[in-house]
Design an enzyme around this catalytic site. Structure first.
Site, mmCIF file in Angstrom:
data_model
loop_
_atom_site.group_PDB
_atom_site.id
_atom_site.type_symbol
_atom_site.label_atom_id
_atom_site.label_comp_id
_atom_site.label_asym_id
_atom_site.label_seq_id
_atom_site.Cartn_x
_atom_site.Cartn_y
_atom_site.Cartn_z
ATOM 1 N N THR A 93 1.893 -5.871 -59.085
ATOM 2 C CA THR A 93 0.542 -6.097 -58.694
ATOM 3 C C THR A 93 0.182 -6.028 -57.265
ATOM 4 O OG1 THR A 93 -1.117 -7.094 -59.934
ATOM 5 C CG2 THR A 93 -0.192 -8.478 -58.322
ATOM 6 N N LYS A 136 -5.147 -10.007 -63.904
ATOM 7 C CA LYS A 136 -4.429 -10.945 -63.052
ATOM 8 C C LYS A 136 -5.355 -11.771 -62.177
ATOM 9 C CE LYS A 136 -1.136 -7.260 -62.964
ATOM 10 N NZ LYS A 136 -0.678 -6.176 -62.131
ATOM 11 N N GLY A 153 -6.085 -15.476 -58.449
ATOM 12 C CA GLY A 153 -5.335 -14.282 -58.819
ATOM 13 C C GLY A 153 -3.871 -14.492 -58.510
ATOM 14 N N SER A 207 2.954 -6.290 -54.342
ATOM 15 C CA SER A 207 3.701 -5.146 -53.834
ATOM 16 C C SER A 207 2.870 -4.207 -52.967
ATOM 17 C CB SER A 207 4.333 -4.376 -54.996
ATOM 18 O OG SER A 207 3.346 -4.036 -55.947
ATOM 19 N N ALA A 220 -3.655 1.702 -54.388
ATOM 20 C CA ALA A 220 -3.162 2.352 -55.609
ATOM 21 C C ALA A 220 -2.696 3.777 -55.341
ATOM 22 C CB ALA A 220 -4.249 2.346 -56.684
ATOM 23 N N CYS A 269 0.912 2.759 -53.172
ATOM 24 C CA CYS A 269 1.950 1.915 -53.760
ATOM 25 C C CYS A 269 2.222 2.313 -55.210
ATOM 26 C CB CYS A 269 1.518 0.445 -53.697
ATOM 27 S SG CYS A 269 2.714 -0.677 -54.454
ATOM 28 N N THR A 283 1.184 -0.236 -58.016
ATOM 29 C CA THR A 283 -0.229 -0.609 -58.076
ATOM 30 C C THR A 283 -0.997 0.536 -58.717
ATOM 31 O OG1 THR A 283 0.011 -1.875 -56.023
ATOM 32 C CG2 THR A 283 -2.233 -1.291 -56.671
#
Length: 181
Positions: free
Chosen positions: A10, A42, A54, A133, A165, A168, A171
């Site tokens: 996440t 989350k 979260g 992450s 996103a 990573c 993500t």
């Protein structure tokens, strides 16, 4: 010795800007090099929609912490600071909770906190916080957007999460965004 695959899950980003409070999270849960779930949720609203929370880390651990935090929030009658302090103290001193591997971001209209199992209770200086992450990417993007754009908090969070996103591998761009009204 062979190492076990690690759950990586996440990126969570909290932004308070221009009177808005927004918490965003991606939906990916990975185990080693495998994506197990793409649409995990989350982030959530708590305490009559007045607090956002979260998590990043092990999902089962995070759900335990959500439950504990919600109990503290109820007993503190929605006072975020008091509930966050009590959870951080309990998390650090309880033998069972100390083993949980997760972090929480909790926010209301006035405060933002990052809570960890080492007893950390951090209130960011710039009202932007990220965990997980892809946190470094999301945090950098959000800070740049706050300083160099006219976007509102929701758009900053969404764009910063999409940037994370793109960078990573743990993500994704299936976002859950909660906003205090």
């Amino acid at each position: 010795m062979k190492t076990q695959p690690v759950f990586r899950s996440t990126t969570i980003l909290g932004v308070r800007h221009k009177g808005q409070t927004v918490l965003a999270g991606d939906g990916q849960v990975s185990f080693g090099s495998t994506v197990l779930k793409a649409k995990a949720k989350k982030v959530r609203a708590m305490y009559k929609g007045e607090v956002l929370a979260g998590f990043a880390g092990a999902a089962a651990d995070a759900f335990t912490l959500f439950e504990k935090f919600e109990q503290h929030l109820e007993s503190a009658r929605g006072k975020l600071g008091k509930a966050a302090i009590e959870l951080a103290k309990e998390w650090r001193t309880d033998r069972y909770l100390r083993r949980l591997e997760a972090q929480l971001v909790v926010m209301d209209r006035e405060s933002t906190y990052l809570i960890s199992g080492t007893g950390d209770l951090i209130e960011p200086d710039d009202e932007i916080v990220a965990i997980g992450s892809g946190s470094g990417y999301a945090l950098a993007a959000a800070r740049a957007l706050v300083q160099h754009s006219d976007l509102d908090a929701r758009m900053i969070a969404e764009q910063a999460m999409r940037i994370a996103a793109d960078i990573c591998i743990y993500t994704n761009d299936h976002l859950t965004i909660e906003e205090l009204q």
